[in-house]
Design an enzyme around this catalytic site. Sequence first.
Site, PDB file in Angstrom:
ATOM      1  CG  ASN A 168      -0.252  -0.031   2.508  1.00 58.93           C
ATOM      2  OD1 ASN A 168       0.895   0.424   2.613  1.00 58.93           O
ATOM      3  ND2 ASN A 168      -0.895  -0.554   3.538  1.00 58.93           N
TER       4      ASN A 168
ATOM      5  CB  CYS B 274      -5.893  -1.699  -5.169  1.00 61.17           C
ATOM      6  SG  CYS B 274      -6.186  -0.014  -5.734  1.00 61.17           S
TER       7      CYS B 274
ATOM      8  CG  ASP C 255     -10.325   3.654  -1.592  1.00 61.28           C
ATOM      9  OD1 ASP C 255     -11.435   3.159  -1.326  1.00 61.28           O
ATOM     10  OD2 ASP C 255      -9.568   4.141  -0.739  1.00 61.28           O
ATOM     11  N   GLY C 256      -9.070   1.794  -5.754  1.00 56.56           N
ATOM     12  CA  GLY C 256      -8.946   1.813  -7.207  1.00 56.56           C
ATOM     13  C   GLY C 256      -8.385   3.095  -7.770  1.00 56.56           C
ATOM     14  CD1 TRP C 257      -6.828   6.023  -4.577  1.00 56.59           C
ATOM     15  CD2 TRP C 257      -8.913   6.819  -4.718  1.00 56.59           C
ATOM     16  NE1 TRP C 257      -7.278   6.237  -3.311  1.00 56.59           N
ATOM     17  CE2 TRP C 257      -8.554   6.736  -3.356  1.00 56.59           C
ATOM     18  CE3 TRP C 257     -10.177   7.300  -5.063  1.00 56.59           C
ATOM     19  CZ2 TRP C 257      -9.434   7.098  -2.328  1.00 56.59           C
ATOM     20  CZ3 TRP C 257     -11.033   7.673  -4.035  1.00 56.59           C
ATOM     21  CH2 TRP C 257     -10.661   7.566  -2.682  1.00 56.59           C
TER      22      TRP C 257
ATOM     23  NE  ARG D 190      -2.528  -1.017  -3.462  1.00 58.58           N
ATOM     24  CZ  ARG D 190      -2.700  -1.514  -2.240  1.00 58.58           C
ATOM     25  NH1 ARG D 190      -1.924  -2.496  -1.811  1.00 58.58           N
ATOM     26  NH2 ARG D 190      -3.634  -1.053  -1.435  1.00 58.58           N
TER      27      ARG D 190
END
Lengths: 603, 542
Positions: free
Chosen positions: A313, A375, A377-379, A381
């Site tokens: 992360n 991932c 939140d999708g913003w 990775r």
Amino acid sequence: MASAPTSKYNSHSLENESIKRTSRDGVNRDIGEALPRLPGETRITDKEVIYICPFNGPIKGRVYITNYRLYLRSLETDSALILDVPLGVISRIEKMGGATSRGENSYGLDITCKDMRNLRFALKQEGHSRRDMFEILTRYAFPLAHSLPIFAFLNEEKFDVDGWMVYNPVEEYRRQGLPNHHWRITFINKCYELCDTYPALLVVPYRASDDDLRRVAAFRSRNRIPVLSWIHPENKTVIMRCSQPLVGMSGKRNKDDEKYLDVIRETNRQINKLTIYDARPNVNAVANKATGGGYESDDAYHNAELFFLDIHNIHVMRESLKKVKDIVYPNVEESHWLSSLESTHWLEHIKLVLTGAIQVADRVSSGKSSVVVHCSDGWDRTAQLTSLAMLMLDSYYRSIEGFEILVQKEWISFGHKFASRIGHGDKNHADADRSPIFLQFVDCVWQMSKQFPTAFEFNERFLIIILDHLYSCRFGTFLYNCESAREKQKVTERTVSLWSLINSNKDKFKNPFYTKEINRVLYPVASMRHLELWVNYYIRWNPRIKQQQPNPVEQRYMELLALRDEYIKRLEELQLANSPKLSDPSTSPSSPSQMMPHVQTHF
Amino acid sequence: MEFSELIRTGQAQAELLRGPEMPPLRGTLCVTGHHLLLSPGPQATPDLWLLLLRSVDSIEKRVAGDAGTITLRCKDLRVLQLDIEGVEATLDIARSIEALSSLESVITSFPFFYRPKGLRLGEAWHFHPPERYYKRIARETRAWRLSEANEDFSLCPSYPRAVIVPRAVDDDALARSARFRQGGRFPVLSYYHAPRGTVLLRSSQPLTGRQKLRCAEDEELLRAVLAEARPGARGFIVDTRSAQAAKQARMTGGGTEAKAAYPGWKRLHRPLERGRPLQESFVRLMEACGDPEQSMDRWLSRLDGCRWLSHVKEALSTACLAAQGMEWEGACILVHGAEGTDSTLLVTSLAQLILDPLSRTMAGFQELIEREWIQAGHPFQLRCAHSAFSHTRPKHEAPIFLLFLDCVWQLGRQFPLSLEFGEGMLLALFDHSYASPFGTFLCNSEKERCLCEVRTRTHSLWSGLNQPKEQRKLRNPLYVPNPLAIWPSVEPQSLRLWQGLFLRWTHPPEPSEVAWEKVWQIATDQKTEGSQPTDSASEPQP
């Protein structure tokens, strides 16, 4: 012609037994030129200071502070040192020493920068000069805390080209052949009502109604539903991006979400399984259930298979880069350099990101299945993976404008939180939201450009200028966290785009050995053996790392051949590898049919 | 010919695996006096696969059922696997390869039989490098002369017949100085740095011994060097051993120049690794590079642990030191370690590449290697008897020449326009120094080469490489003559693993050739278009 000029810094005699030559301070030295000023830039103050250069020792100089930059010019006759630092680069300003401090140059300011360097100035103890400088710098480096505008809103630069016109989502999707029988463009998010961190325009399966989308949004973290990022021009498999499903501890299911993924799968008839790549390590994905998140279970999603890509992360990445800085600035770790580098794990993270992207690209390019990437939140990775996979698959993104579009689309419009990750104009240097995710992506691009020296239209300088202006706050391009916020602030009307600067001066950023190849899929070798630290970026401030005294002929040659410039340094990377080195040996390299038989030379 | 006694089998059916990216070859395997041949059946491609037996570094055999497997690790770092039908055939072939690949006789080696089309024996420019070089410096200075005191190799068996020495020193004095230096290697001129009028010399250690012996002629020789350079000139002796090691050498008859005996000369110690530690570093590096486990997360610390890049750094640093002494201090430099045939040559040849633009041309580089390595008596036969894979305990093996090539590669990486030759040239030199159909790297010294008549009975590598068809592979398409010194950065962050060599066979070489070819196309296209200011950039040179 004389031999290499020797200055105070680079003449070392045998007597002191030093063979190191320090020639430049990593900054331009232009003598006698006035303080550079952008239209809209105003001068605030100037002070006499001592710049404590970590490489060449204390240098007396005059520092000028404007609302955009800190500019220092040496006052010593034998040094032409100039520092030109946009205030946006500053992450932290500290006072060093107190009224009682003894010792030379122990009283002054210590400035931590976001671009892998620190600046230290010594000031006189009397006359409040430090307090003035501290306050002015704090005001203009961190305007948000002082209700001041970010400089981008004051910048009045004019360019021939308007960079805001570079990315037009409708055009980009049309280039990809969309909409088509299976995919439609929806304006459901026109007012950012469906998802406030997504762009206004989305591409979704034709068979999914807007109501379906709303129901799916309820089951995805921050309503970031699966939407199309890229479609393969021939086999029509797609790359979708989204956030994690809100499974939670109880293992909630959502029929609409399950159906929606099935609809995605069915857009391509040959496929019987949809592949979901969860960028996180398995344990982190499980742990996310505790906070309501999670991942797609086998039971609920029969026609999908899920793989974890083990990418850590934002906090892990931030700490890793911090360790890199520790070993390269100001002093470069000399003994056991490689072991120290290894202990930062930076290259290992790069490897994992690249490996993940290679898997995505290979899955799609082989036509085995469509891919959903997420991932948490999708913003972060997710943006790394989709954009890198698209770069591998689609040669268009390897051109200068194509790359700008890729960044604009996958990063800026899809809500990578630039404001939080970079902290533009924000004084809270220890904010846990800050993380070098975008830098890591650019590093991956650089690694690819080294392995494929003829595949990219742009050169190293292009990547570095993007990173420089990621922090500088001179352009509006990277400001704010998402499109809705940008729209509210009228960023495109009130600021200049970075692409305006770059596109009106394109030659400077071109790779002279670029050969355009349509449809060639690039699979970089993501093995530690083939990755290296981007020395020209991370250690660029250290004069000892530079090639010493590039000689005048070479220099002139490079100037004349502006096209060649940075590229020539990379000739050794001619070992280009064209097969995927995946952890999974069963995945096969691209079929030869995807290689274009003819090669166009572009000049 | 006694080869036939060593060949235990005529032929066998076999399949050859050449690495992960190459298709396997099937056919008839056959051992000849110098080669391993694989001839594909008539149905397949007519290409014959050929391996010089001399290039086999180690051989492993395994038998299972009625078939066997032979793994050949080659001196050029390739690993080949042969799957052979028949246990007996496997063992016979393995034994034949073992026997033939380790033959020590020079005059029965392949170069004495190799007669390629298009090349004539004895047609090479390089027969007398010291003489050629002397002609060059005689145009600049009268302070030096060409001495043929070593005509019959009696002064120094590892020197060529002719050497360049101070004009003020006569042949008798040379003979006495030779007796005072290990192996007779008295100080000779290695390079004349015309822009500053300074010189680079090399020798072996003085034989001062425990009694701290002196030699008036040796002292006079070095005094004459300084006197000829310029009044009051200073000199530095770069000793490639640590001060401690140099002192210890006295116990075995060696030593260093005493300060009082050589006024004007100052000694600097720059310990460079040589011999077994260097060989072990190379072996460990290849183990790491060839590790199929790819213990990836530990790769960097493993690379660190091999210390190979530290050796590169030390070699380049010492060469910079010598070059800076000449260029910036206007000093004369004498380099030696113990024997003066290994790290000494590494330093002197690298210092020349840094300073001398001519040595960076294709012809100049070949001349440099011929003069500073081959004629200067680097014992190639001993040092390159085995490469990184041999199971036998290393005796005299050491990859000193490889270390030199690696340093040159680092220079080329940092100054991509300044070398006329490319990576392909360095790879070719590495391959040929360990096993070659050409005679250039045979034997340990000029004396041995004369005895074996290498120069008249074998072909020169240089004539092989200088054929037009080889040029595109060997030359650097971006070369622009650069009249200045090229000072490399020697920080660990500036040095890279030479992937093109050490990882050459573990990833597909084909795309790199494709890229190289593209660069050639682009570079030559640009030149022919005439739009590039190449000429104007190179014209106003001094």
